[in-house]
Design a protein around this motif. Structure first.
Motif, PDB file in Angstrom:
ATOM      1  N   GLY A 109       0.819  -1.209   0.000  1.00  0.00           N
ATOM      2  CA  GLY A 109       0.000   0.000   0.000  1.00  0.00           C
ATOM      3  C   GLY A 109       0.849   1.254   0.000  1.00  0.00           C
ATOM      4  N   TRP A 110       0.280   2.328  -0.556  1.00  0.00           N
ATOM      5  CA  TRP A 110       1.034   3.577  -0.664  1.00  0.00           C
ATOM      6  C   TRP A 110       1.326   4.185   0.696  1.00  0.00           C
ATOM      7  CZ3 TRP A 110      -0.828   8.037   1.434  1.00  0.00           C
ATOM      8  CH2 TRP A 110      -2.191   8.070   1.749  1.00  0.00           C
ATOM      9  N   LEU A 111       0.439   4.000   1.673  1.00  0.00           N
ATOM     10  CA  LEU A 111       0.641   4.575   2.998  1.00  0.00           C
ATOM     11  C   LEU A 111       1.884   3.990   3.664  1.00  0.00           C
ATOM     12  CD1 LEU A 111      -0.252   6.312   5.379  1.00  0.00           C
ATOM     13  CD2 LEU A 111      -1.734   4.420   6.119  1.00  0.00           C
ATOM     14  N   TYR A 112       2.053   2.681   3.550  1.00  0.00           N
ATOM     15  CA  TYR A 112       3.209   2.038   4.187  1.00  0.00           C
ATOM     16  C   TYR A 112       4.499   2.391   3.449  1.00  0.00           C
ATOM     17  CZ  TYR A 112      -0.306  -0.545   6.754  1.00  0.00           C
ATOM     18  OH  TYR A 112      -1.359  -0.870   7.576  1.00  0.00           O
ATOM     19  N   ARG A 113       4.412   2.564   2.133  1.00  0.00           N
ATOM     20  CA  ARG A 113       5.596   3.006   1.392  1.00  0.00           C
ATOM     21  C   ARG A 113       5.994   4.418   1.808  1.00  0.00           C
ATOM     22  NH1 ARG A 113       2.936   0.301  -2.927  1.00  0.00           N
ATOM     23  NH2 ARG A 113       2.098   2.278  -3.694  1.00  0.00           N
ATOM     24  N   ALA A 114       5.011   5.275   2.031  1.00  0.00           N
ATOM     25  CA  ALA A 114       5.292   6.636   2.483  1.00  0.00           C
ATOM     26  C   ALA A 114       5.894   6.629   3.885  1.00  0.00           C
ATOM     27  CB  ALA A 114       4.018   7.471   2.447  1.00  0.00           C
ATOM     28  N   LEU A 115       5.363   5.779   4.763  1.00  0.00           N
ATOM     29  CA  LEU A 115       5.873   5.704   6.130  1.00  0.00           C
ATOM     30  C   LEU A 115       7.318   5.200   6.158  1.00  0.00           C
ATOM     31  CD1 LEU A 115       2.782   4.322   8.082  1.00  0.00           C
ATOM     32  CD2 LEU A 115       3.770   6.618   8.207  1.00  0.00           C
ATOM     33  N   ARG A 116       7.662   4.301   5.241  1.00  0.00           N
ATOM     34  CA  ARG A 116       9.049   3.835   5.170  1.00  0.00           C
ATOM     35  C   ARG A 116       9.994   4.995   4.875  1.00  0.00           C
ATOM     36  NH1 ARG A 116       7.651  -1.198   1.134  1.00  0.00           N
ATOM     37  NH2 ARG A 116       6.185  -2.262   2.537  1.00  0.00           N
ATOM     38  N   SER A 117       9.569   5.861   3.955  1.00  0.00           N
ATOM     39  CA  SER A 117      10.400   7.034   3.632  1.00  0.00           C
ATOM     40  C   SER A 117      10.508   7.970   4.821  1.00  0.00           C
ATOM     41  CB  SER A 117       9.812   7.775   2.429  1.00  0.00           C
ATOM     42  OG  SER A 117       9.732   6.932   1.303  1.00  0.00           O
ATOM     43  N   VAL A 118       9.404   8.143   5.540  1.00  0.00           N
ATOM     44  CA  VAL A 118       9.398   9.030   6.712  1.00  0.00           C
ATOM     45  C   VAL A 118      10.364   8.518   7.772  1.00  0.00           C
ATOM     46  CG1 VAL A 118       7.991   9.856   8.635  1.00  0.00           C
ATOM     47  CG2 VAL A 118       7.075   9.900   6.311  1.00  0.00           C
ATOM     48  N   PHE A 119      10.339   7.224   8.049  1.00  0.00           N
ATOM     49  CA  PHE A 119      11.221   6.669   9.059  1.00  0.00           C
ATOM     50  C   PHE A 119      12.686   6.747   8.647  1.00  0.00           C
ATOM     51  CE2 PHE A 119       7.444   4.752  10.948  1.00  0.00           C
ATOM     52  CZ  PHE A 119       7.767   4.784  12.300  1.00  0.00           C
ATOM     53  N   PHE A 120      12.960   6.751   7.334  1.00  0.00           N
ATOM     54  CA  PHE A 120      14.355   6.757   6.877  1.00  0.00           C
ATOM     55  C   PHE A 120      14.937   8.167   6.782  1.00  0.00           C
ATOM     56  CE2 PHE A 120      17.851   6.149   3.822  1.00  0.00           C
ATOM     57  CZ  PHE A 120      18.492   5.078   4.427  1.00  0.00           C
ATOM     58  N   VAL A 121      14.091   9.185   6.800  1.00  0.00           N
ATOM     59  CA  VAL A 121      14.576  10.566   6.646  1.00  0.00           C
ATOM     60  C   VAL A 121      15.648  10.935   7.670  1.00  0.00           C
ATOM     61  CG1 VAL A 121      13.885  12.986   6.889  1.00  0.00           C
ATOM     62  CG2 VAL A 121      12.574  11.453   5.428  1.00  0.00           C
ATOM     63  N   PRO A 122      15.484  10.646   8.981  1.00  0.00           N
ATOM     64  CA  PRO A 122      16.526  11.037   9.941  1.00  0.00           C
ATOM     65  C   PRO A 122      17.906  10.456   9.649  1.00  0.00           C
ATOM     66  CG  PRO A 122      14.515  10.407  11.081  1.00  0.00           C
ATOM     67  CD  PRO A 122      14.319  10.042   9.659  1.00  0.00           C
ATOM     68  N   VAL A 123      17.960   9.312   8.968  1.00  0.00           N
ATOM     69  CA  VAL A 123      19.247   8.683   8.677  1.00  0.00           C
ATOM     70  C   VAL A 123      20.090   9.557   7.756  1.00  0.00           C
ATOM     71  CG1 VAL A 123      20.382   6.619   7.754  1.00  0.00           C
ATOM     72  CG2 VAL A 123      18.213   6.407   8.972  1.00  0.00           C
ATOM     73  N   VAL A 124      19.438  10.217   6.802  1.00  0.00           N
ATOM     74  CA  VAL A 124      20.175  11.010   5.817  1.00  0.00           C
ATOM     75  C   VAL A 124      20.399  12.449   6.282  1.00  0.00           C
ATOM     76  CG1 VAL A 124      19.320   9.595   3.923  1.00  0.00           C
ATOM     77  CG2 VAL A 124      18.055  11.637   4.582  1.00  0.00           C
ATOM     78  N   LEU A 125      19.821  12.820   7.412  1.00  0.00           N
ATOM     79  CA  LEU A 125      20.046  14.164   7.937  1.00  0.00           C
ATOM     80  C   LEU A 125      21.407  14.258   8.610  1.00  0.00           C
ATOM     81  CD1 LEU A 125      16.583  15.035   9.549  1.00  0.00           C
ATOM     82  CD2 LEU A 125      17.503  15.824   7.367  1.00  0.00           C
TER      83      LEU A 125
END
Length: 299
Positions: A109-125
């Motif tokens: 689902g698109w919601l879970y794909r979006a949440l995966r990106s959200v959780f990964f954002v802090p790693v690249v900061l």
């Protein structure tokens, strides 16, 4: 006769071609590794055997004196203890939370794909950006205290500061661990779960008996990465507490290496500290890797 000579010539040229290809592909990598990894390590080891200083005009060979002084120095032993506690937090918290997040996001689902990106954002900061944001939130009048309706010195209390830093680094590394575990979860054959369900196994039993053993390679990857992250922690500490509050309550070995080498201008002692830390990190990582790899084989 002529054909035999041509065949012999081609046969003799094969090893030369292989050597040329090997040098073409391997030599650049080896050269970069030697210049940016091996050379600095060797230079640091050389400096650690001297009383070198940034502003000293003469350098004297002192042998193992810097190492002996460090092993008897209470501040170094304290920083080693702080580093160990911080590393344990960073290894345990993201690993445990990462498994939970990965299980929750292992859906279509698109919601879970979006949440995966959200959780990964802090790693690249940047670590500095993450530290500045959390420092604003953890101040006495910050967002966290206002939401909880309390007044706690998360970064100013010597009993809480180290654990707060551990939580912040763990939060930043959570996305990395979740992605690794999620990739491993998606590689688990669905037929195994179906077979276990037919045998009457519940969801928790299926996870414990089927899923968790197959996550062993992901656990190895995350644990080694988190070990290295914990032992080299510096940026967050410099921004959030600068080694305080109090006398070295959050000063890790990596933090002291910079302080001793560039603030106190004791390059020899700082280099000895860095070499000791290198030996400790290499030893702990090798032991952890061996134990975890053995677990993978046993499973």
């Amino acid at each position: 006769m002529f054909l035999d000579k041509r065949a012999a010539a081609r046969t003799a040229a094969v090893p030369l071609q292989r050597l040329t290809y090997l040098l073409s592909f391997v030599a650049p990598g080896v050269l970069v590794y030697a210049c940016f990894v091996l050379a600095p390590i060797l230079l640091s080891f050389g400096y650690s055997l001297t009383d070198a200083s940034l502003f000293a005009t003469r350098t004297r060979f002192v042998g193992p004196d810097n190492y002996l002084r460090l092993l008897a120095d209470p501040s170094f032993l304290t920083s080693l203890k702080v580093t160990t506690i911080l590393t344990l937090i960073i290894v345990i918290v993201p690993n445990v939370a990462g498994v939970g997040v990965a299980v929750l996001l292992d859906r279509a689902g698109w919601l879970y794909r979006a949440l995966r990106s959200v959780f990964f954002v802090p790693v690249v900061l940047s670590s500095v950006v993450v530290s500045v944001v959390w420092m604003a939130m953890l101040q006495d009048e910050g967002l966290i205290n206002r939401l909880l309706g309390i007044r706690v010195g998360w970064l100013s209390d010597p009993d809480l500061a180290l654990y707060s830093i551990g939580f912040i680094i763990s939060w930043q590394m959570l996305g990395f661990c979740s992605v690794v575990y999620l990739a491993a979860l998606q590689g688990v054959p669905q037929s195994l779960h179906e077979a276990a369900a037919i045998d009457g196994a519940g969801s928790w039993t299926r996870f414990r008996k089927v899923t968790w053993p197959l996550l062993a390679p992901a656990l190895t990857t995350n644990t080694v990465m988190l070990l290295i992250t914990g032992f080299k922690a510096y940026d967050h500490i410099q921004v959030l507490t600068a080694g305080g509050p109090g006398l070295g309550t959050t000063a890790t070995v990596a933090f002291n290496v910079i302080q001793v080498g560039f603030t106190a201008n004791r390059t020899g002692e700082s280099s000895a500290m860095a070499i000791l830390m290198l030996v400790i990190v290499a030893t702990v990582s090798a032991v952890a890797l061996r134990l975890l790899n053995r677990r993978e084989v046993d499973l």
